[in-house]
Write an enzyme that holds these catalytic residues in place. Structure first.
Site, mmCIF file in Angstrom:
data_model
loop_
_atom_site.group_PDB
_atom_site.id
_atom_site.type_symbol
_atom_site.label_atom_id
_atom_site.label_comp_id
_atom_site.label_asym_id
_atom_site.label_seq_id
_atom_site.Cartn_x
_atom_site.Cartn_y
_atom_site.Cartn_z
ATOM 1 N N LYS A 96 0.824 -1.219 0.000
ATOM 2 C CA LYS A 96 0.000 0.000 0.000
ATOM 3 C C LYS A 96 0.854 1.263 0.000
ATOM 4 O O LYS A 96 0.430 2.302 -0.472
ATOM 5 C CB LYS A 96 -0.905 0.027 1.226
ATOM 6 C CG LYS A 96 -1.765 -1.180 1.423
ATOM 7 C CD LYS A 96 -2.887 -1.248 0.429
ATOM 8 C CE LYS A 96 -3.710 -2.506 0.646
ATOM 9 N NZ LYS A 96 -4.820 -2.638 -0.279
HETATM 10 C C1 LIG Z 1 -1.068 -7.739 2.273
HETATM 11 C C2 LIG Z 1 -2.172 -7.635 1.285
HETATM 12 N N1 LIG Z 1 -2.159 -8.463 0.237
HETATM 13 C C3 LIG Z 1 -3.112 -8.424 -0.700
HETATM 14 C C4 LIG Z 1 -4.168 -7.528 -0.607
HETATM 15 C C5 LIG Z 1 -5.190 -7.516 -1.705
HETATM 16 O O1 LIG Z 1 -5.004 -6.403 -2.538
HETATM 17 P P1 LIG Z 1 -6.217 -5.802 -3.330
HETATM 18 O O2 LIG Z 1 -7.217 -5.347 -2.309
HETATM 19 O O3 LIG Z 1 -5.654 -4.668 -4.093
HETATM 20 O O4 LIG Z 1 -6.786 -6.880 -4.157
HETATM 21 C C6 LIG Z 1 -4.230 -6.651 0.485
HETATM 22 C C7 LIG Z 1 -5.298 -5.670 0.675
HETATM 23 O O5 LIG Z 1 -5.766 -5.028 -0.151
HETATM 24 C C8 LIG Z 1 -3.190 -6.683 1.419
HETATM 25 O O6 LIG Z 1 -3.165 -5.811 2.419
HETATM 26 N N1 LIG Z 2 -6.593 -5.098 2.032
HETATM 27 C C1 LIG Z 2 -6.922 -3.721 2.117
HETATM 28 C C2 LIG Z 2 -8.387 -3.476 1.912
HETATM 29 C C3 LIG Z 2 -8.652 -2.116 1.338
HETATM 30 O O1 LIG Z 2 -8.130 -2.090 0.048
HETATM 31 P P1 LIG Z 2 -7.917 -0.789 -0.817
HETATM 32 O O2 LIG Z 2 -6.833 -1.170 -1.750
HETATM 33 O O3 LIG Z 2 -9.197 -0.518 -1.469
HETATM 34 O O4 LIG Z 2 -7.515 0.356 0.040
HETATM 35 C C4 LIG Z 2 -6.389 -3.182 3.423
HETATM 36 O O5 LIG Z 2 -5.373 -3.676 3.870
HETATM 37 O O6 LIG Z 2 -6.955 -2.307 4.010
#
Ligand SMILES: Cc1ncc(COP(=O)(O)O)c(C=O)c1O
Ligand SMILES: N[C@@H](CCOP(=O)(O)O)C(=O)O
Length: 464
Positions: free
Chosen positions: A112
């Site tokens: 993120k």
């Molecule tokens: C460590 C981790 N892996 C994978 C994901 C999945 O990613 P996305 O929500 O973009 O599909 C998340 C949360 O979004 C996450 O925090």
């Molecule tokens: N896995 C995410 C969930 C939110 O996802 P986002 O990419 O829409 O911000 C988290 O860790 O919060």
């Protein structure tokens, strides 16, 4: 570059407005009206450049007209300076045709940070132009929240409220959100699961009096700028393995579909991606959808990869919009069925289009634990449970094309699960050594829109 809503009823916006708006006013998500492409030569020219330089070349056409080239370069330099690895997103080899893209070297140890650090810079630059003050509300299953807090803590013109599901994030994730002492940070532990948190966030955006009154902004992947920033590492990793002269595939641990959708955009831009493989944990709605053609929620089950405990996968709407021929009314119809009946059947032509781009697989809890242990034994790499889910699914999809699996979080964010699976307790970096002794500041809240809005109003009034 103009941005349009997936539901077809909201005004077209430029990049800056789309970034500051978050959710479109018709409830949809903003996407570029058309996707700029890069030629083979332009992609080949990325080889050997720094992460920031690749980011500049990839992001530039999407932000043109809002940020000048010099502004964008300056913001990117600040965004990635705090990363703990010179390559920002290093690629390590797991097996002859299998590579791991480590996306956990940012300040909060999850992928993120790649988007949140630059979105933080871009939003501050936008606010400096207008002199506005905003209220960010974010929903998190653990990682978005801490990355958002890190990017916006201490700013006088931004308040950050983070809704996380009470008892459903790891202790490290919770403490990352509850221990910052800055007055503009508000950690809210909500009764319910991540889907509830995200639903209340969208309710706030759809309440225009509230939204306009507090100048609501969003930093979840509903915000197009989040997705855009994540496109970059698809380019850096693919080019380092020989693109554009060599195809690559990606396996992406998936929850809210933002990360894999960024891969889809990279492919649209011209990056030769053979397959984009969706990897889910036991919350396998996307795998079931791709295989069976029906998107149907069946309740979030807590897992050892909690950040992927999601059933209402927000960005899937963006993929559906394209698969449905960019028909906003059709998207609106499906989203109404989801809200009212918990699911919808995907029209045959859209399903064919989705299957042409995405493959999928699911990984059980037991398989996740076994993969953490087997990857450690075979490669020395200690995986977080989310990355292990993806490695397992990738292994089932290996072929002649090099596979890049995204490692989305540092194992130290999930020490209990990793230790149980591997016998090794991963330690936090030195700069976070006091995380467990810092004082926590958190408010327990009910899954109640009225109460949440009242609390946000109250906090903002107290901040003056
Ligand atoms: C460590 C981790 N892996 C994978 C994901 C999945 O990613 P996305 O929500 O973009 O599909 C998340 C949360 O979004 C996450 O925090
Ligand atoms: N896995 C995410 C969930 C939110 O996802 P986002 O990419 O829409 O911000 C988290 O860790 O919060």
């Amino acid at each position: 570059m103009k941005y349009i809503s997936t539901r077809g009823q909201a005004p077209e916006l430029g990049f800056g407005e789309a970034m500051m708006t978050g959710l479109a006013r018709d409830g949809g998500l903003y996407v570029p009206q058309s996707i700029p492409t890069m030629t083979k030569a332009e992609i080949a020219d990325l080889a050997g450049l720094s992460y920031e330089e690749v980011a500049f070349r990839v992001m530039r056409p999407f932000v043109a007209g809002f940020f000048s080239d010099d502004e964008l370069k300056g913001l990117l330099a600040k965004a990635y300076a705090g990363f703990g690895h010179a390559a920002r997103a290093p690629l390590v080899q797991l097996a002859p045709n299998h590579f791991l893209l480590e996306l956990f070297h940012g300040p909060t140890l999850a992928f993120k940070d790649f988007a949140m650090q630059i979105i933080g810079q871009m939003m501050q630059a936008a606010l400096a132009k207008t002199g506005e003050r905003i209220t960010i509300v974010g929903a998190t299953s653990g990682d978005t929240g801490s990355a958002a807090i890190e990017a916006f803590r201490g700013l006088s013109n931004v308040d950050v409220f983070i809704l996380f599901p009470h008892g459903r994030v790891s202790e490290v994730q919770r403490r990352q959100m509850t221990t910052p002492s800055e007055a503009n940070v508000h950690a809210l532990a909500m009764d319910g699961d991540f889907d509830d948190c995200q639903a209340r966030l969208k309710d706030m955006f759809n309440d225009f009096d509230f939204r306009d009154g507090v100048r609501l902004a969003g930093v979840n992947s509903i915000n197009w700028a989040r997705v855009l920033a994540q496109v970059v590492y698809y380019f850096t990793s693919a080019v380092s393995l020989g693109a554009p002269d060599r195809d690559v595939s990606f396996t992406v641990p998936t929850g809210n579909f933002g990360d894999i959708f960024a891969g889809y955009i990279a492919k649209q831009m011209g990056l030769p991606i053979a397959e984009l493989v969706i990897a889910t944990n036991q919350n396998d709605i996307l795998d079931r959808t791709l295989k069976g053609g029906e998107y149907r929620t069946n309740g979030v089950k807590p897992s050892i990869s909690p950040s992927m405990d999601i059933q209402v996968s927000s960005n899937f709407e963006r993929a559906l919009f394209d698969a449905l021929g960019r028909d906003g009314a059709a998207v609106q119809g499906l989203m109404n069925s989801l809200q009212q009946g918990g699911g919808f059947a995907i029209p045959e032509s859209a399903l064919t289009a989705l299957r042409a781009t995405f493959a999928s697989g699911a990984c059980s809890e037991e398989e996740t634990r076994a993969t953490i242990a087997s990857a450690l034994a075979a490669t020395g790499e200690l995986l977080c449970p989310h990355s292990a889910v993806a490695v397992k699914v990738a292994e089932e999809n290996l072929g002649d094309t090099p596979m890049i699996t995204l490692a989305t979080a540092h194992p130290a964010k999930f020490p209990d699960a990793v230790e149980a699976a591997s016998g090794i307790r991963p330690g936090l970096p030195k700069r976070m050594a006091d995380l467990f002794t810092r004082e926590e500041r958190v408010t327990r809240v009910a899954n109640d829109l009225g109460a949440l809005k009242a609390l946000i109003h109250e906090r903002l009034a107290a901040r003056g």
